[in-house]
Design a protein around this motif. Sequence first.
Motif, PDB file in Angstrom:
ATOM      1  N   LEU A 240       7.338 -17.880  -4.917  1.00  0.00           N
ATOM      2  CA  LEU A 240       6.149 -17.376  -4.226  1.00  0.00           C
ATOM      3  C   LEU A 240       5.913 -18.147  -2.937  1.00  0.00           C
ATOM      4  O   LEU A 240       5.561 -17.558  -1.899  1.00  0.00           O
ATOM      5  CB  LEU A 240       4.935 -17.472  -5.146  1.00  0.00           C
ATOM      6  CG  LEU A 240       4.979 -16.584  -6.395  1.00  0.00           C
ATOM      7  CD1 LEU A 240       3.793 -16.881  -7.295  1.00  0.00           C
ATOM      8  CD2 LEU A 240       4.997 -15.110  -6.013  1.00  0.00           C
ATOM      9  N   LEU A 241       6.086 -19.470  -2.964  1.00  0.00           N
ATOM     10  CA  LEU A 241       5.918 -20.274  -1.755  1.00  0.00           C
ATOM     11  C   LEU A 241       6.945 -19.879  -0.691  1.00  0.00           C
ATOM     12  O   LEU A 241       6.638 -19.829   0.507  1.00  0.00           O
ATOM     13  CB  LEU A 241       6.060 -21.758  -2.101  1.00  0.00           C
ATOM     14  CG  LEU A 241       4.898 -22.363  -2.900  1.00  0.00           C
ATOM     15  CD1 LEU A 241       5.307 -23.705  -3.501  1.00  0.00           C
ATOM     16  CD2 LEU A 241       3.664 -22.532  -2.008  1.00  0.00           C
ATOM     17  N   ARG A 242       8.165 -19.580  -1.137  1.00  0.00           N
ATOM     18  CA  ARG A 242       9.206 -19.126  -0.201  1.00  0.00           C
ATOM     19  C   ARG A 242       8.787 -17.820   0.469  1.00  0.00           C
ATOM     20  O   ARG A 242       8.951 -17.647   1.683  1.00  0.00           O
ATOM     21  CB  ARG A 242      10.522 -18.940  -0.947  1.00  0.00           C
ATOM     22  CG  ARG A 242      11.667 -18.374  -0.093  1.00  0.00           C
ATOM     23  CD  ARG A 242      12.863 -17.975  -0.957  1.00  0.00           C
ATOM     24  NE  ARG A 242      12.510 -16.946  -1.933  1.00  0.00           N
ATOM     25  CZ  ARG A 242      12.442 -15.648  -1.644  1.00  0.00           C
ATOM     26  NH1 ARG A 242      12.672 -15.215  -0.406  1.00  0.00           N
ATOM     27  NH2 ARG A 242      12.124 -14.772  -2.589  1.00  0.00           N
ATOM     28  N   ARG A 243       8.234 -16.913  -0.331  1.00  0.00           N
ATOM     29  CA  ARG A 243       7.887 -15.584   0.185  1.00  0.00           C
ATOM     30  C   ARG A 243       6.741 -15.632   1.195  1.00  0.00           C
ATOM     31  O   ARG A 243       6.620 -14.728   2.038  1.00  0.00           O
ATOM     32  CB  ARG A 243       7.546 -14.658  -0.976  1.00  0.00           C
ATOM     33  CG  ARG A 243       8.783 -14.305  -1.789  1.00  0.00           C
ATOM     34  CD  ARG A 243       8.436 -13.655  -3.125  1.00  0.00           C
ATOM     35  NE  ARG A 243       7.750 -12.380  -2.976  1.00  0.00           N
ATOM     36  CZ  ARG A 243       7.388 -11.602  -3.995  1.00  0.00           C
ATOM     37  NH1 ARG A 243       7.640 -12.002  -5.243  1.00  0.00           N
ATOM     38  NH2 ARG A 243       6.770 -10.457  -3.790  1.00  0.00           N
ATOM     39  N   ILE A 244       5.889 -16.644   1.120  1.00  0.00           N
ATOM     40  CA  ILE A 244       4.786 -16.723   2.078  1.00  0.00           C
ATOM     41  C   ILE A 244       5.070 -17.745   3.182  1.00  0.00           C
ATOM     42  O   ILE A 244       4.186 -18.073   3.974  1.00  0.00           O
ATOM     43  CB  ILE A 244       3.455 -17.051   1.382  1.00  0.00           C
ATOM     44  CG1 ILE A 244       3.522 -18.403   0.664  1.00  0.00           C
ATOM     45  CG2 ILE A 244       3.077 -15.952   0.404  1.00  0.00           C
ATOM     46  CD1 ILE A 244       2.207 -18.792  -0.005  1.00  0.00           C
ATOM     47  N   GLY A 245       6.319 -18.238   3.247  1.00  0.00           N
ATOM     48  CA  GLY A 245       6.740 -19.071   4.361  1.00  0.00           C
ATOM     49  C   GLY A 245       6.423 -20.545   4.253  1.00  0.00           C
ATOM     50  O   GLY A 245       6.580 -21.280   5.237  1.00  0.00           O
TER      51      GLY A 245
ATOM     52  N   VAL B 292       1.893  -9.531 -10.888  1.00  0.00           N
ATOM     53  CA  VAL B 292       0.854  -9.314  -9.877  1.00  0.00           C
ATOM     54  C   VAL B 292       1.418  -9.505  -8.474  1.00  0.00           C
ATOM     55  O   VAL B 292       1.013  -8.816  -7.522  1.00  0.00           O
ATOM     56  CB  VAL B 292      -0.336 -10.270 -10.131  1.00  0.00           C
ATOM     57  CG1 VAL B 292      -1.267 -10.324  -8.919  1.00  0.00           C
ATOM     58  CG2 VAL B 292      -1.111  -9.820 -11.370  1.00  0.00           C
ATOM     59  N   ALA B 293       2.379 -10.426  -8.319  1.00  0.00           N
ATOM     60  CA  ALA B 293       2.987 -10.657  -7.006  1.00  0.00           C
ATOM     61  C   ALA B 293       3.607  -9.385  -6.455  1.00  0.00           C
ATOM     62  O   ALA B 293       3.599  -9.162  -5.236  1.00  0.00           O
ATOM     63  CB  ALA B 293       4.038 -11.760  -7.109  1.00  0.00           C
ATOM     64  N   GLU B 294       4.158  -8.548  -7.325  1.00  0.00           N
ATOM     65  CA  GLU B 294       4.787  -7.307  -6.871  1.00  0.00           C
ATOM     66  C   GLU B 294       3.757  -6.230  -6.563  1.00  0.00           C
ATOM     67  O   GLU B 294       4.042  -5.290  -5.826  1.00  0.00           O
ATOM     68  CB  GLU B 294       5.750  -6.796  -7.944  1.00  0.00           C
ATOM     69  CG  GLU B 294       6.815  -7.796  -8.361  1.00  0.00           C
ATOM     70  CD  GLU B 294       7.660  -8.247  -7.193  1.00  0.00           C
ATOM     71  OE1 GLU B 294       7.937  -7.416  -6.296  1.00  0.00           O
ATOM     72  OE2 GLU B 294       8.040  -9.435  -7.146  1.00  0.00           O
ATOM     73  N   LEU B 295       2.562  -6.396  -7.132  1.00  0.00           N
ATOM     74  CA  LEU B 295       1.524  -5.373  -6.961  1.00  0.00           C
ATOM     75  C   LEU B 295       0.539  -5.737  -5.858  1.00  0.00           C
ATOM     76  O   LEU B 295       0.210  -4.921  -4.996  1.00  0.00           O
ATOM     77  CB  LEU B 295       0.786  -5.186  -8.288  1.00  0.00           C
ATOM     78  CG  LEU B 295      -0.143  -3.977  -8.411  1.00  0.00           C
ATOM     79  CD1 LEU B 295       0.647  -2.686  -8.296  1.00  0.00           C
ATOM     80  CD2 LEU B 295      -0.892  -4.030  -9.746  1.00  0.00           C
TER      81      LEU B 295
ATOM     82  N   ARG C 189      12.915  -1.345  -7.002  1.00  0.00           N
ATOM     83  CA  ARG C 189      11.863  -0.762  -6.158  1.00  0.00           C
ATOM     84  C   ARG C 189      11.071   0.311  -6.894  1.00  0.00           C
ATOM     85  O   ARG C 189       9.919   0.568  -6.559  1.00  0.00           O
ATOM     86  CB  ARG C 189      12.497  -0.149  -4.898  1.00  0.00           C
ATOM     87  CG  ARG C 189      13.097  -1.161  -3.949  1.00  0.00           C
ATOM     88  CD  ARG C 189      13.488  -0.486  -2.631  1.00  0.00           C
ATOM     89  NE  ARG C 189      14.390   0.630  -2.864  1.00  0.00           N
ATOM     90  CZ  ARG C 189      15.716   0.505  -2.953  1.00  0.00           C
ATOM     91  NH1 ARG C 189      16.274  -0.692  -2.833  1.00  0.00           N
ATOM     92  NH2 ARG C 189      16.471   1.565  -3.154  1.00  0.00           N
ATOM     93  N   ASP C 190      11.693   0.950  -7.882  1.00  0.00           N
ATOM     94  CA  ASP C 190      11.035   2.038  -8.600  1.00  0.00           C
ATOM     95  C   ASP C 190      10.190   1.560  -9.779  1.00  0.00           C
ATOM     96  O   ASP C 190       9.587   2.372 -10.491  1.00  0.00           O
ATOM     97  CB  ASP C 190      12.089   3.026  -9.118  1.00  0.00           C
ATOM     98  CG  ASP C 190      12.874   3.677  -7.989  1.00  0.00           C
ATOM     99  OD1 ASP C 190      12.271   3.914  -6.929  1.00  0.00           O
ATOM    100  OD2 ASP C 190      14.075   3.948  -8.168  1.00  0.00           O
ATOM    101  N   THR C 191      10.136   0.270 -10.012  1.00  0.00           N
ATOM    102  CA  THR C 191       9.398  -0.260 -11.161  1.00  0.00           C
ATOM    103  C   THR C 191       7.902   0.024 -11.018  1.00  0.00           C
ATOM    104  O   THR C 191       7.322  -0.174  -9.948  1.00  0.00           O
ATOM    105  CB  THR C 191       9.621  -1.780 -11.281  1.00  0.00           C
ATOM    106  OG1 THR C 191      11.016  -2.048 -11.377  1.00  0.00           O
ATOM    107  CG2 THR C 191       8.919  -2.332 -12.516  1.00  0.00           C
ATOM    108  N   ASP C 192       7.294   0.484 -12.093  1.00  0.00           N
ATOM    109  CA  ASP C 192       5.862   0.772 -12.107  1.00  0.00           C
ATOM    110  C   ASP C 192       5.111  -0.521 -12.423  1.00  0.00           C
ATOM    111  O   ASP C 192       4.737  -0.790 -13.569  1.00  0.00           O
ATOM    112  CB  ASP C 192       5.559   1.844 -13.162  1.00  0.00           C
ATOM    113  CG  ASP C 192       4.126   2.339 -13.099  1.00  0.00           C
ATOM    114  OD1 ASP C 192       3.299   1.664 -12.464  1.00  0.00           O
ATOM    115  OD2 ASP C 192       3.825   3.387 -13.706  1.00  0.00           O
ATOM    116  N   TRP C 193       4.867  -1.322 -11.378  1.00  0.00           N
ATOM    117  CA  TRP C 193       4.240  -2.627 -11.590  1.00  0.00           C
ATOM    118  C   TRP C 193       2.796  -2.512 -12.038  1.00  0.00           C
ATOM    119  O   TRP C 193       2.288  -3.394 -12.752  1.00  0.00           O
ATOM    120  CB  TRP C 193       4.341  -3.460 -10.314  1.00  0.00           C
ATOM    121  CG  TRP C 193       5.747  -3.908 -10.039  1.00  0.00           C
ATOM    122  CD1 TRP C 193       6.599  -3.417  -9.096  1.00  0.00           C
ATOM    123  CD2 TRP C 193       6.458  -4.928 -10.746  1.00  0.00           C
ATOM    124  NE1 TRP C 193       7.813  -4.054  -9.175  1.00  0.00           N
ATOM    125  CE2 TRP C 193       7.757  -4.991 -10.176  1.00  0.00           C
ATOM    126  CE3 TRP C 193       6.145  -5.782 -11.797  1.00  0.00           C
ATOM    127  CZ2 TRP C 193       8.722  -5.878 -10.622  1.00  0.00           C
ATOM    128  CZ3 TRP C 193       7.102  -6.672 -12.254  1.00  0.00           C
ATOM    129  CH2 TRP C 193       8.371  -6.718 -11.668  1.00  0.00           C
TER     130      TRP C 193
END
Length: 414
Positions: free
Chosen positions: A375-380, A342-345, A311-315
Amino acid sequence: MTGTRVEQALTRAHREEWARVVASLVRRFGDLDLAEDAAAEAYVVALERWQRDGVPPNPGGWLTTTATRRAIDRLRRESQRHDKHQAARMLVDDSPPEPVGAVQDDRLRLLFTCCHPALGMEARVALTLRLVGGLTVAEIARAFFVADTTVAQRITRAKAKIAAERIPYRMPSATDVRERLAGVLAVVYLVFNEGYLATAGDDPVRVDLTDEAIRLGRMLRDLLPGEGEVSGLLALMLLSDARRAARVSRSGELVTLEEQDRGAWDRVLIAAGHALVRESIDAVAAGGPPPGQYQLLAAINAVHTDAASARDTDWSQIVALYDRLLRIDGSPMVRLNRAIAVAELDGPDVALAGIDRLTDALDGYHAFHAARADLLRRIGRSAESRSAYDRALAMVGNAAERRYLTRRRDQIAP
């Protein structure tokens, strides 16, 4: 001694000693084919002798001695090869030659010979991975996403060119070293990557290869302390290898960076890698040349290993570093890794749009489909995600990665 124990000892000796045996023979005989053939014969002899007599205390020394005798016997039988026959008789004197150049390690001498400018870059890398890294033709083919026959042809043609043009096996001068540096760094990094996440086999991590690549990286830095890309590659390998203990679970499953136990990371290696990255930053600030690809990849890894948690990563910093890397290397692989950051940002939707533009270039690469699946999983989009995981699983060869991808796929409801 049982056949299984001997086979295990031979497998270990091949991984640990192959490059030493081949390099030693090339130094003595100056013939790549003879060196490789004699080394292979020595391993065949070992399979029989070690079952009868047991594994020797020094397998590498035993294999080198046996291979040398085989090479001399072959040269003596081929009496028409007068020059090499004479050379073989001279080998009774095992005194080492006087150093005449910058590199004094047999394996590094072999590496720089394989990376001679007369060879094309693809041939240099393939030949060196085979002779110095000890990778099989199939492993090299997977590293380059080409057919096995293509790699075999590259190696054969490279050896033929070395023989035809009488490229010497010698310790290169400082000028020679710098001219061949890009090819050498590419080879070392590919050897490291094959060890870091093996393309096939039951061992997800091949420590012998990662350790060998890091050893070569350290020697290169000792040789060229002012070369930023040498230090950058070494930093990149150290920071990656520092996470080794946390990358595979006890059940043999790959553990992603986000899920790794950061307390298991090797802080000594991380400190060493960070010091090299800071050294690179200071050199650029002092007016030195801009950072190259290995320095930028090392900086990206430094950001990851500097974060106390995922969580602390500077993306934003990581994406900015990938943007700089794209100016040097606009390859699909760099674009894929940037999209994952980019997905994290900016979110998975934005990243997916970027990844989908890489389909034509990376459709045959399992990590591309694995990234799409996540990515497809994360957007349902569950059905598409499962399909993408299936595509990745059909291509992956690493057992630990296969377990991870299978679990992630099975967590999605049909």
